[in-house]
Design an enzyme around this catalytic site. Structure first.
Site, PDB file in Angstrom:
ATOM      1  N   LYS A  60       0.834  -1.208   0.000  1.00 40.15           N
ATOM      2  CA  LYS A  60       0.000   0.000   0.000  1.00 40.15           C
ATOM      3  C   LYS A  60       0.869   1.258   0.000  1.00 40.15           C
ATOM      4  O   LYS A  60       0.605   2.205  -0.752  1.00 40.15           O
ATOM      5  CB  LYS A  60      -0.927  -0.007   1.223  1.00 40.15           C
ATOM      6  N   SER A  76      -0.634   0.723   6.039  1.00 41.50           N
ATOM      7  CA  SER A  76      -0.874  -0.165   7.180  1.00 41.50           C
ATOM      8  C   SER A  76      -1.893  -1.231   6.800  1.00 41.50           C
ATOM      9  O   SER A  76      -2.725  -1.031   5.912  1.00 41.50           O
ATOM     10  CB  SER A  76      -1.382   0.639   8.387  1.00 41.50           C
ATOM     11  N   ASP A  77      -1.803  -2.356   7.481  1.00 43.94           N
ATOM     12  CA  ASP A  77      -2.775  -3.426   7.271  1.00 43.94           C
ATOM     13  C   ASP A  77      -2.876  -4.243   8.547  1.00 43.94           C
ATOM     14  O   ASP A  77      -1.904  -4.355   9.301  1.00 43.94           O
ATOM     15  CB  ASP A  77      -2.363  -4.328   6.104  1.00 43.94           C
ATOM     16  N   GLN A  78      -4.057  -4.788   8.782  1.00 41.65           N
ATOM     17  CA  GLN A  78      -4.272  -5.600   9.979  1.00 41.65           C
ATOM     18  C   GLN A  78      -4.938  -6.919   9.608  1.00 41.65           C
ATOM     19  O   GLN A  78      -5.901  -6.957   8.844  1.00 41.65           O
ATOM     20  CB  GLN A  78      -5.156  -4.861  10.982  1.00 41.65           C
ATOM     21  N   ALA A 113       0.444  -4.301  10.742  1.00 40.94           N
ATOM     22  CA  ALA A 113       1.691  -3.958  10.066  1.00 40.94           C
ATOM     23  C   ALA A 113       1.688  -2.491   9.656  1.00 40.94           C
ATOM     24  O   ALA A 113       0.640  -1.924   9.323  1.00 40.94           O
ATOM     25  CB  ALA A 113       1.888  -4.834   8.843  1.00 40.94           C
TER      26      ALA A 113
END
Length: 201
Positions: A60, A76-78, A113
């Site tokens: 991203k 960011s990613d979860q 992250a």
């Protein structure tokens, strides 16, 4: 790691469409803009939750940085990690019910992250802030009532901890408290400083 001029006057861009991440980043009182990243979020077969979150956060940030090379871009990613199985956003009521039933009485690691990228300087950092969460034993009526009130269909694992979802939990363990909501701000500040952004002005 390339040398970065301290306090470089570069625009900060949040590469995310998440309103939760936007609201969290606003806490830092930094001027920033939002750009939607165009990234395929489909997991690779057999990909572990931590690896998936890390890969997507970096993808991203890179995707947005490619169009805005002079900017410092946050991605960011979860992903919720249930015994090694990734759980993402449920999207529907039925999926949310299924997720919460599976997590009832169990320990889940929310892998959040974070990546910060500046294409022009070659700066790139990525890290993961794990949040260990233990869910209470949940009955069907509780799950239905929670989902009707909170509608957390855009939250990984259906658990909106900053809202009513906190009542589903027994315990939370994390070194970066905002990570569970979607953006680990301690790591964000650290990476922005490393990229040359003066956080407290």
């Amino acid at each position: 790691m390339p040398n970065v001029t301290e306090h470089a006057d570069r625009p900060v861009v949040l590469g995310s469409t998440s309103r939760y991440r936007r609201e969290l980043l606003e806490r830092l009182q930094l001027p920033f803009t939002v750009q939607a990243p165009e990234v395929d979020e489909t997991p690779v077969p057999g990909e572990a939750p931590l690896a998936l979150a890390r890969r997507l956060a970096l993808a991203k940030a890179r995707a947005v940085a490619a169009h805005l090379p002079g900017a410092v871009v946050i991605g960011s990613d979860q992903v919720a990690d249930l015994g090694g199985e990734p759980l993402g956003k449920p999207g529907t009521h039925e999926n949310a019910v299924a997720q919460l039933r599976r997590m009832s009485g169990r320990a889940v690691v929310f892998q959040t992250a974070l990546a910060v990228v500046c294409a022009e300087t070659g700066f790139e950092q990525v890290d993961v802030a794990p949040v260990h969460v233990r869910f209470r034993e949940l009955d069907g009526d509780e799950i239905e009532a929670y989902l009707r009130k909170e509608r957390p269909y855009d939250c990984a694992g259906s658990a909106k901890s900053e809202g009513l979802g906190i009542a589903l939990l027994e315990a939370i363990d994390s070194d970066d408290p905002t990570a569970l909501i979607g953006l680990p701000l301690i790591r964000t500040c650290r990476m922005l400083r490393a990229a040359g952004v003066r956080v407290i002005r």
